[in-house]
Motif scaffolding. Structure first.
Motif, short mmCIF file in Angstrom:
data_model
loop_
_atom_site.label_atom_id
_atom_site.label_comp_id
_atom_site.label_asym_id
_atom_site.label_seq_id
_atom_site.Cartn_x
_atom_site.Cartn_y
_atom_site.Cartn_z
N PRO B 164 -33.04 35.61 46.53
CA PRO B 164 -32.59 36.98 46.83
C PRO B 164 -31.25 36.98 47.58
CG PRO B 164 -34.86 36.64 47.58
CD PRO B 164 -34.31 35.30 47.24
N ASP B 165 -30.41 37.92 47.25
CA ASP B 165 -29.10 38.06 47.89
C ASP B 165 -29.26 38.93 49.13
OD1 ASP B 165 -26.49 38.29 48.63
OD2 ASP B 165 -25.75 38.79 46.62
N ASP B 166 -29.72 38.31 50.22
CA ASP B 166 -29.96 39.05 51.47
C ASP B 166 -28.72 39.76 51.96
OD1 ASP B 166 -32.73 38.74 52.45
OD2 ASP B 166 -32.30 36.62 52.23
N ALA B 170 -28.36 43.78 52.82
CA ALA B 170 -27.94 44.29 54.12
C ALA B 170 -26.71 45.20 53.97
CB ALA B 170 -27.63 43.12 55.06
N ARG B 171 -25.80 44.80 53.09
CA ARG B 171 -24.61 45.63 52.86
C ARG B 171 -24.99 46.99 52.25
NH1 ARG B 171 -19.05 45.52 52.46
NH2 ARG B 171 -19.00 43.45 53.41
N LEU B 172 -25.96 46.97 51.30
CA LEU B 172 -26.43 48.24 50.71
C LEU B 172 -26.96 49.18 51.79
CD1 LEU B 172 -28.40 47.07 47.52
CD2 LEU B 172 -26.19 48.26 47.57
N VAL B 173 -27.71 48.62 52.73
CA VAL B 173 -28.30 49.43 53.81
C VAL B 173 -27.20 50.04 54.67
CG1 VAL B 173 -29.62 49.32 55.95
CG2 VAL B 173 -30.52 48.25 53.87
N MET B 332 -29.88 36.87 43.35
CA MET B 332 -30.42 38.06 42.69
C MET B 332 -30.01 39.29 43.50
SD MET B 332 -32.37 39.64 40.40
CE MET B 332 -32.76 38.14 39.50
N PRO B 333 -29.22 40.21 42.94
CA PRO B 333 -28.83 41.40 43.70
C PRO B 333 -30.05 42.25 44.04
CG PRO B 333 -27.58 41.21 41.63
CD PRO B 333 -28.70 40.22 41.57
N MET B 334 -29.97 42.98 45.13
CA MET B 334 -31.08 43.83 45.54
C MET B 334 -30.84 45.27 45.12
SD MET B 334 -32.20 42.25 49.18
CE MET B 334 -32.48 40.48 49.34
N ARG B 335 -31.78 46.13 45.45
CA ARG B 335 -31.70 47.53 45.03
C ARG B 335 -32.09 48.41 46.21
NH1 ARG B 335 -35.19 51.26 42.49
NH2 ARG B 335 -36.92 49.85 42.87
#
Lengths: 343, 343
Positions: B164-166, B170-173, B332-335
């Protein structure tokens, strides 16, 4: 079939003819350089035992695959995964590998997965599911490998099934509440009409009847959720005067159908100023750590012993593979886990 | 090795010699009735390709097993199980069966399980674990079957790993919080020194710096628990006057390291009369339904996309089995999953 009931294998023919399995293969396949007398002896042995070679996998059929299929109808896996891990652990100890397949409650997918496992010559199958509601037997397409149903029993009572003893768990809870001085118990169940819901509700009533008591209110059924636990508390307290700390609430214990329901009930009682366990004891069901331990207070609950259940399913299957099949339903007893929510 | 890097198989020898795999087997095993010229041609082809027959399984080695090993170091399985189910689903679509084995973080058990899988001639291995901390490569005991590491990457940067791309999550958040008007963000992380903790904390600071901002307070690290989320809120509000509804709290958003921490934070803020999301926005991490949806209010969080991660690991492995190996680490990018806790 041999006298122990399992299919005849190439090794049986080899033993009877006094030759190696490789020689049996050559004799029956008309390959290799063999004496005519050897070829004849092998054929006679094969005829006597009724051995039918599989043209596609003559060599593979000569040996067990030492592989068992784990078929789950579940996708979330909260109940099936501990069962499968317990089974895998017991199988590994018996030097058997576990083929994993999840049907995601799709019957067409299940047929495909079972065919795929049979093509890989699994020695047996463990079938598990999402609830303890009985499920139809898997379609083995004519194969006679042994199958054990774990957690979700087979609808065929002659099949080997091992599943949680919900009635035992409910009785443990009621007896614990009575032993800790509670007398006016109400029951907040999960979804109605599910095997685990009705079984627990009926067992709770029987356990109370054995003590000369009854439920303090009719059982409330709803969902397996925290929100339902909170809502059920509101229903139970609708006509009560919460401003009076000595007012009679009508009950001194709430037996909940799951840890999620119990956690929601504890939260709502705290918000309403009703002390748990001092004024009302609360119990869960499942011993799901992230719910039971995070609840305030931590929950007295019942451990379904799912890993042991999976291990037991593996034992039943290993017995059947060894020629000692089990039949019928076996219940896994539960275990009471007392914590602060009952004092 | 063939030119594509995979081990030489009996079918390669058969193709070069212009005979069937069965003829190769007979020629190399000195069985069957073959012309001397055929036997010689097969031996020459085997020598040219460097083919080494395995005396214990000559026939099995002639074919792929169409079976992949799924090895998990995890026992609880909250992260590894979705990864494995995703992998199993992708493998089944590719007509590959999945052998399940869990080492329960016991290195001796892992060696035993890997040997057991190799003895069953798996075409490849997917290895998963309990955290995103890198793990040493599995010991294949000299075998060169392909391995893909999923969720827990290999410490060898040349191994194929997908995890996972932590930092992306975090950047998305942070970008979501900034886009919804928050400027004074604090971060409550989980256990210190874990890859996911430090990665998320550093990425949050970078994202804030890109917007010309910084964290409103130093990051607090603790545990992955609800109790820590409640405790962290107490620490953050220690010197604040909560009786004044207009008092400056020093922050307007709490970015939490997990849904459990965020849920605890929401509970404590509600108990202290601090409205979420009106006064303080709260975010989780993991999108674990039983936490994120049961939280009051439901949590804005980040989906790790673990099933997709498992599927991607299976794709990488199927490629490698087909002779197209991947190397190195893939993220793996997150959502982002927006819900009521950020308004």
């Amino acid at each position: 079939m041999t006298t122990t009931g399992r299919p005849v294998r190439i090794t049986d023919v080899a033993a009877l003819a006094g030759v190696s399995p490789g020689t049996v293969s050559k004799a029956l396949n008309n390959t290799g350089a063999l004496r005519d007398s050897t070829r004849a002896r092998v054929r006679e042995a094969a005829d006597r035992l009724g051995f039918v070679p599989d043209p596609d996998a003559r060599w593979l059929s000569a040996r067990r695959s030492y592989t068992v299929g784990l078929l789950s109808a579940d996708s979330a896996g909260r109940f099936s995964i501990p069962v499968m891990l317990g089974a895998e652990s017991a199988l590994a100890a018996g030097r058997m590998a576990a083929l994993l397949a999840t049907s995601r409650r799709d019957p067409v997918r299940e047929v495909f997965l079972v065919e795929s496992m049979l093509a890989r010559r699994v020695d047996g199958l463990i079938v598990t599911g999402r609830t303890t509601d009985p499920r139809p037997p898997v379609d083995l397409g004519g194969s006679d490998i042994p199958v054990v149903y774990a957690f979700s029993p087979s609808t065929d009572p002659d099949d080997a099934s091992v599943f949680p003893d919900d009635a035992h768990g409910a009785r443990l809870v009621v007896e614990h509440l009575l032993a800790t001085g509670r007398r006016r118990i109400v029951h907040v169940g999960g979804r109605p009409h599910q095997h685990s819901s009705t079984e627990r509700a009926e067992a709770a009533q029987r356990a109370l009847a054995d003590a000369g008591l009854g439920l303090a209110a009719p059982t409330l059924f709803g969902e397996w959720s925290e929100a339902w636990g909170r809502q059920a508390v509101d229903v139970l307290l609708r006509t009560r005067d919460l401003a009076d700390p000595d007012a009679d609430l009508g009950f001194d214990a709430i037996m909940c159908g799951s840890d999620q329901i119990a956690r929601g009930a504890c939260d709502r009682l705290r918000e309403l100023g009703v002390a748990v366990p001092e004024r009302v004891a609360v119990t869960g069901f499942d011993d799901w750590d992230v719910m039971a331990l995070a609840s305030r207070p931590p929950l007295t609950t019942v451990d379904l012993r799912l890993e042991e259940l999976g291990r037991r399913a593996a034992e039943l299957l290993l017995d059947a593979i060894a020629g000692r099949p089990h039949h019928g339903r076996e219940l896994m007893p539960m275990r009471l886990v007392p914590r602060a929510s009952t004092g």
